[in-house]
Design a protein around this motif. Structure first.
Motif, mmCIF file in Angstrom:
data_model
loop_
_atom_site.group_PDB
_atom_site.id
_atom_site.type_symbol
_atom_site.label_atom_id
_atom_site.label_comp_id
_atom_site.label_asym_id
_atom_site.label_seq_id
_atom_site.Cartn_x
_atom_site.Cartn_y
_atom_site.Cartn_z
ATOM 1 N N VAL A 50 0.186 -10.081 -2.575
ATOM 2 C CA VAL A 50 0.482 -9.305 -3.789
ATOM 3 C C VAL A 50 1.663 -8.377 -3.514
ATOM 4 N N ARG A 51 1.692 -7.830 -2.296
ATOM 5 C CA ARG A 51 2.800 -6.994 -1.868
ATOM 6 C C ARG A 51 3.148 -7.341 -0.429
ATOM 7 N N THR A 52 4.367 -7.078 -0.049
ATOM 8 C CA THR A 52 4.781 -7.419 1.314
ATOM 9 C C THR A 52 4.431 -6.327 2.312
ATOM 10 N N LYS A 53 4.046 -5.144 1.827
ATOM 11 C CA LYS A 53 3.719 -4.044 2.724
ATOM 12 C C LYS A 53 2.443 -3.350 2.271
ATOM 13 N N PHE A 54 1.551 -3.100 3.230
ATOM 14 C CA PHE A 54 0.331 -2.330 2.979
ATOM 15 C C PHE A 54 0.242 -1.237 4.035
ATOM 16 N N GLU A 55 -0.258 -0.066 3.641
ATOM 17 C CA GLU A 55 -0.265 1.076 4.552
ATOM 18 C C GLU A 55 -1.534 1.173 5.393
ATOM 19 N N PHE A 56 -2.620 0.538 4.947
ATOM 20 C CA PHE A 56 -3.893 0.757 5.642
ATOM 21 C C PHE A 56 -4.575 -0.579 5.887
#
Length: 495
Positions: free
Chosen positions: A397-403
């Motif tokens: 869904v997104r190329t970056k996740f923070e957690f």
């Protein structure tokens, strides 16, 4: 009637039943749970109480317990990834059994002498961890109630007369939060008489972090009196429910300081990062400048439900806001130090002893275990994201996740071929992909081999997608991450 000996005998057998049903250490090949539709399950377990017929004997009582266990979800299963909690930490579970057996109530030192001291020690430990030395806190039934405490505290600090006079004739008070915030912020506005319409949802960026510029503009509008309202609180999030996003706490703290507005951090999910020096600096920088925070060790850290807390830097505000000064319980001339009589600072009177579970986990394991557990969960989530990036059956869904949240769509062969044939990813194509999410979820649950949650995000016009949340307990591994990929492909590849 069952006598005391029979009852105690049942209690002594409970552990053996739980162990024989592999509740504590289910194998990868076991079912997460055997799915049954509600009516089928009602009939199978004979749940109707209207007959008034008790169990015939000890064997039948044991069978009832065994049947309930067999048809419940095994949260300790290595393939259970559905909710933002999973297996209970076993040291925490041991402590929970002790408090349940003692049936202690956390409201006065007289009623719970040891646990009153333990609660104060645990709160002091986490206040220091958050940078709130000199503050205060209280254990709550969950993060939703902790968020409600924050709004109530902010209101009491701003307008203390509301405690006695009520909201009648008051200026409209506004709550500011992000469009990705937990729904409990809106629910709290309802319960506290502030009105859901007075919760302003501020837009978020590509990572689902609140937009500081949009927040500042909204606060300025209210401060200028353009809409006749007054800012009450800014509730930001450290680890959003869907994407695990962390609002930029330092920037928000600057804005709140300029407008003199209470800043609350809902860290029910992401607060676990406090135990890692690296991730604390990366994700929670500025937390120490907030007015309050909600923490839920019952989520990522595996403390047995329920285990959550509200912490504030403002000493004395909890008592000032909540105390009813019931003299038949909270006498001021007792024979001991009444500072440990904390019941009046809570909105509850009878409270479960939740602090002992967390205290015993920390004593038995030590803080370093928590650091390693958090960092391992993040490492496994990052491994999973890398693994599906190169896999044609998955689309991030997104190329970056923070957690530890990883959100993705599953794309079966048929839809891969449609995409590769040169056809654009049309609205019809996306509608099919979102249908796949629902169908694959159903097939996984009915097979019983894997549970992964799904979500949608209307604000960003994102239809149904899978949301994997990696927790500390049971300890995740890269092998388990690989299994998720393999099992989803095996069940859904030909959809």
């Amino acid at each position: 009637m069952a006598n005391l000996g029979e009852e105690q005998d049942l209690l002594s057998k409970i552990f053996d039943i739980l162990k024989s049903e592999r509740v504590f250490d289910p194998k990868a090949g076991d079912l997460v749970f055997p799915f049954k539709h509600p009516q089928e399950l009602k009939s199978l377990l004979c749940l109707d109480l209207s007959t008034g017929v008790p169990c015939a004997g000890s064997a039948e009582r044991e069978n009832v317990i065994r049947m309930v266990i067999q048809h419940s979800i095994k949260t300790a299963h290595p393939n259970y990834h559905n909710e933002m909690y999973a297996a209970p930490d076993l040291y925490g579970l041991a402590a929970s059994w002790v408090t349940d057996a003692l049936n202690a109530c956390q409201f006065t030192f007289e009623a719970a002498p040891v646990f009153s001291l333990i609660e104060s020690m645990v709160l002091e430990y986490f206040l220091k961890l958050c940078g709130f030395e000199g503050g205060e806190g209280v254990f709550t039934p969950g993060g939703s109630i902790a968020n409600m405490y924050a709004i109530s505290m902010a209101r009491h600090k701003m307008l203390p007369d509301i405690k006695t006079e009520g909201m009648y004739g008051q200026q409209c008070l506004k709550i500011y939060t992000s469009e990705d915030a937990h729904y409990s912020v809106t629910k709290s506005a309802n319960w506290l008489g502030l009105g859901e319409a007075n919760v302003l949802k501020i837009s978020t960026d590509h990572l689902s972090r609140i937009d500081p510029g949009a927040l500042e503009a909204a606060l300025q509008t209210a401060t200028d009196g353009q809409d006749g309202s007054r800012p009450l609180i800014v509730s930001v999030t450290a680890g959003t429910t869907v994407f695990g996003a962390f609002d930029e706490l330092g920037k928000i703290a600057d804005i709140c300081a300029r407008f003199g507005t209470w800043m609350h951090v809902d860290a029910a999910w992401g607060g676990a990062a406090l135990f890692s020096d690296h991730y604390r600096k990366l994700l929670l920088n500025g937390l120490e400048r907030a007015d309050s925070v909600a923490l839920c060790p019952q989520k990522l850290l595996g403390a047995p439900l329920q285990c959550a807390m509200f912490l504030s830097r403002h000493k004395g505000l909890l008592t000032s806001c909540n105390a009813a000064c019931a003299e038949y319980l909270f006498q001021t001339d007792k024979y001991y130090d009444i500072s440990y009589d904390t019941g009046d600072m809570s909105v509850q009177c009878g409270r479960k002893v939740d602090s002992f579970k967390l205290w015993f986990m920390l004593r038995a394991r030590g803080p370093e275990w928590f650091q390693l557990a958090v960092e391992n969960a993040l490492s496994c989530a990052q491994y999973f994201q890398r693994a599906i990036t190169e896999n044609a059956f998955f689309k991030l869904v997104r190329t970056k996740f923070e957690f530890t949240n990883v959100c993705f769509w599953f794309v079966p062969k048929r839809l891969q071929l449609a995409s590769r044939s040169g056809q654009d990813e049309t609205d019809e194509w996306w509608a099919e992909v979102q249908k796949v999410t629902l169908i694959l979820k159903e097939r996984m649950v009915k097979k019983g081999s894997l549970m992964v949650s799904y979500a949608s995000h209307p604000c960003k016009k994102l239809g149904y997608f899978f949301r994997l949340v990696v927790k500390c307990v049971p300890p995740p591994t890269t092998e388990r991450m690989d299994y998720i990929i393999q099992e989803m492909v095996a069940i859904g590849g030909e959809l």
